[in-house]
Design an enzyme around this catalytic site. Structure first.
Site, short mmCIF file in Angstrom:
data_model
loop_
_atom_site.label_atom_id
_atom_site.label_comp_id
_atom_site.label_asym_id
_atom_site.label_seq_id
_atom_site.Cartn_x
_atom_site.Cartn_y
_atom_site.Cartn_z
N ASP A 1 1.09 -0.93 0.08
CA ASP A 1 -0.04 0.41 0.16
C ASP A 1 1.16 1.03 0.00
OD1 ASP A 1 -1.87 1.85 0.81
OD2 ASP A 1 -3.21 0.11 1.76
N ASP B 1 -2.77 5.50 -2.08
CA ASP B 1 -3.57 5.97 -1.10
C ASP B 1 -4.57 7.02 -2.05
OD1 ASP B 1 -4.73 5.39 1.80
OD2 ASP B 1 -4.06 7.39 1.52
N GLU C 1 -6.10 3.68 -5.46
CA GLU C 1 -7.85 4.36 -4.23
C GLU C 1 -8.34 5.90 -5.04
OE1 GLU C 1 -9.33 5.25 0.29
OE2 GLU C 1 -7.63 5.92 -0.60
N HIS D 1 -11.64 -1.93 4.38
CA HIS D 1 -10.93 -1.08 6.05
C HIS D 1 -11.52 -0.01 6.46
CE1 HIS D 1 -8.02 0.69 3.56
NE2 HIS D 1 -7.89 1.84 4.55
N ASP D 2 -12.11 0.71 4.82
CA ASP D 2 -13.07 2.08 5.72
C ASP D 2 -14.40 2.23 6.02
OD1 ASP D 2 -9.95 2.97 5.80
OD2 ASP D 2 -10.69 3.18 3.36
C1 NOJ Z 1 -7.23 6.11 2.95
C2 NOJ Z 1 -7.13 4.54 3.55
O1 NOJ Z 1 -7.67 4.17 3.14
C3 NOJ Z 1 -7.95 5.66 4.37
O2 NOJ Z 1 -8.03 4.40 5.68
C4 NOJ Z 1 -7.00 6.48 5.18
O3 NOJ Z 1 -7.00 7.19 6.68
C5 NOJ Z 1 -6.86 7.28 4.59
N1 NOJ Z 1 -6.88 7.01 2.87
C6 NOJ Z 1 -5.43 8.19 4.95
O4 NOJ Z 1 -4.44 7.68 4.31
#
Ligand code: NOJ
Length: 511
Positions: free
Chosen positions: A89, A191, A254, A315-316
């Site tokens: 990542d 990311d 992402e 995970h979000d």
């Molecule tokens: C996206 C990530 O998926 C998330 O978990 C993170 O808090 C933010 N980017 C900040 O890097």
């Protein structure tokens, strides 16, 4: 299929309650048995862990919690020996405020690394330079007393944004990618790619007329000037050129944007990321007609040569089994794993994990801590993987960093492995079919007109024709298709033209 591992929560081997690289290595055979092609591991780099690794303090190291570089090399070799690819990542938009680059940058206005981050003078009234809001709430600008300027942080205060308009910073970050590519890493999930370049003049973002009480603070403005700027594509192209200078590497971006904007991240003539994450299934209403349109429109919007992808969870975001319930989570798995394109599966979804209950004194996520009670917390979707019914579900010898889900004694890998009707077996069966039938792996996709709660589509490769029909509702549904039943989400033996409630089927159709 890409499988996302949240490393803190996968498998602990050293008894500190947090997962580690040796733990991932120990569990690789689970991934092989499942039918995974590639593993993406959320950040493993040195980090103060304010955002659990998404605040990187060293782009070319491994956090001691997770192990060492030697552990990484061993994991990579073990994955490759099993035919698995490993993706890391990469977090290029921001570093930790503890990164030596930022420590230098904030040390004085004349420091050579000052321009590696985004520093601005205050507005005439002394306040922040503009109205941009952090994704975690509050102004995205932090005042630095020492040097009398604000720095920009799209995420937490502890995550200052890097300045990708600075060529030296750019080169240093590409070097970091090279470091991992050189070790044999198969690629990166990048990311918040769409955040990486901001409007050069930093104008105010427009107010969001649809913002209401209860919505996240960040949505008070539309991120018109702070994200998705035209110059971002040159960065993606540089990353792509680097990846392409090695054999067979992949970049996954992402990007939370509407489809028409998302497609630009494939690049001009394919010089963008290979897979701009398609998160539509995460946000979609679980409604057959709107999903039908979404699948059709996404497939139609893909650029020439653009390979599709689908994501059900990460995970979000809340877990799929929590969003749609246990029975429909099986239908969702069939959807994810039979659509055209690369699917990404979030760890634990293969055993049907639901969002865990986190007691107030166990909350760890800064998202929840900063805007409590609104339901944005991500701890519930990061609970430890459950491997068996033994102590701590086989995850750790110690109390895990987040509590296990309530029914871990029954909902775990060992408990499902030999049960042909389990969620785990369903995933294994789906992935086995995907490998066995080129129509499912690489075939074309055509939506079949259906009504009410049914979604149906056809996948074709050469002379092989497969129909997938899914009942998203609680009533039986007639589906005028005949074929050999390859798999049913509820274990039916034959298909007679009728879908039971919550049933999805895969049919091999002979003309
Ligand atoms: C996206 C990530 O998926 C998330 O978990 C993170 O808090 C933010 N980017 C900040 O890097």
């Amino acid at each position: 299929m890409i499988y996302q591992v949240y490393p803190r929560s996968f498998q602990d081997t050293n008894g500190d309650g947090v997962g580690d690289l040796a733990g991932i290595e120990r569990r690789l055979d689970h991934l092989v048995a499942l039918g995974v092609d590639a593993v993406w591991i959320s950040p493993i780099f040195p980090s103060p862990m304010v955002d659990f690794g998404y605040d990187v303090a060293d782009y070319t190291g491994v956090h001691p919690l997770f192990g060492t570089l030697a552990d990484f090399d061993r994991l990579l070799a073990a994955a490759h020996a099993r035919g698995l690819r490993l993706l890391l990542d990469f977090v290029p938009n921001h570093s930790s405020d503890q990164h030596p680059w930022f420590v230098e940058s904030r040390s004085s206005r004349s420091n050579p690394r000052r321009d590696w981050y985004i520093w601005r003078d205050p507005a005439p009234d002394g306040g922040p330079p503009n109205n941009w809001i952090s994704d975690f709430g509050g102004s995205a600008w932090q005042w630095d007393v020492g040097t009398g300027q604000y720095y920009y942080h799209a995420m937490l205060t502890e995550q200052p944004d890097l300045n990708w308009r600075n060529p030296e910073l750019r080169a240093a970050m590409l070097d970091a990618m090279r470091f991992w590519f050189d070790r044999g890493t198969d690629g990166f999930r990048v990311d918040i790619l769409w955040h990486m370049i901001k409007h050069a003049d930093f104008p105010d973002n427009p107010a969001n007329p649809d913002w209401r009480e209860g919505m996240a603070d960040m949505h008070k403005v539309l991120q018109l000037h702070s994200t998705d700027q035209p110059d971002v594509f040159a960065i993606a192209a540089e990353m792509r050129a680097l990846a392409d200078s090695y054999d067979d590497r992949v970049l996954v971006g992402e990007i939370y944007l509407p489809v028409e904007r998302l497609m630009a991240y494939y690049g001009k003539d394919g010089d963008g990321v290979h897979l701009p994450f398609n998160f539509q299934l995460i946000d979609a209403a679980w409604d057959a007609r709107s999903l039908h349109r979404m699948i059709r429109d996404y497939d139609a919007a893909l650029p020439q040569g653009g390979w599709p992808n689908w994501v059900l969870g990460n995970h979000d975001r809340p877990r799929i089994a929590t969003r749609v319930g246990e029975a429909q989570a099986r239908v969702a798995a069939m959807l994810l794993l039979t659509l055209r394109g690369t699917p990404t599966l979030y760890y634990g979804d293969e055993i049907g994990l639901t969002d865990g209950a986190i007691p107030p004194d166990r909350v760890r996520d800064p998202r929840e801590l900063r805007e409590p009670g609104l339901g944005f917390g991500r701890d519930p979707v990061r609970t430890p993987m459950a491997w068996d019914g033994g102590p701590q579900a086989g995850f750790s010898a110690a109390e895990p960093w987040l509590p296990l889900h309530a029914n871990w004694r029954t909902r775990n890998v060992a408990g499902q492995a030999d049960d042909a009707r389990s969620m785990l077996s369903l995933h294994r069966d789906l992935l086995r079919l995907r490998r066995a039938h080129s129509a499912l792996a690489t075939g074309s996709l055509t939506m079949i007109e259906a009504e009410g709660d049914v979604i149906a589509y056809q996948r074709v490769s050469g002379s092989e024709r497969i129909v997938v029909a899914l009942n998203l509702g609680r009533d039986p549904q007639a589906v005028p298709v005949r074929g050999t039943l390859l798999l049913s989400t509820i274990g039916s033996d034959v298909f007679t033209g009728r879908l039971e409630p919550d049933e999805g089927v895969i049919l091999l159709v002979q003309d």
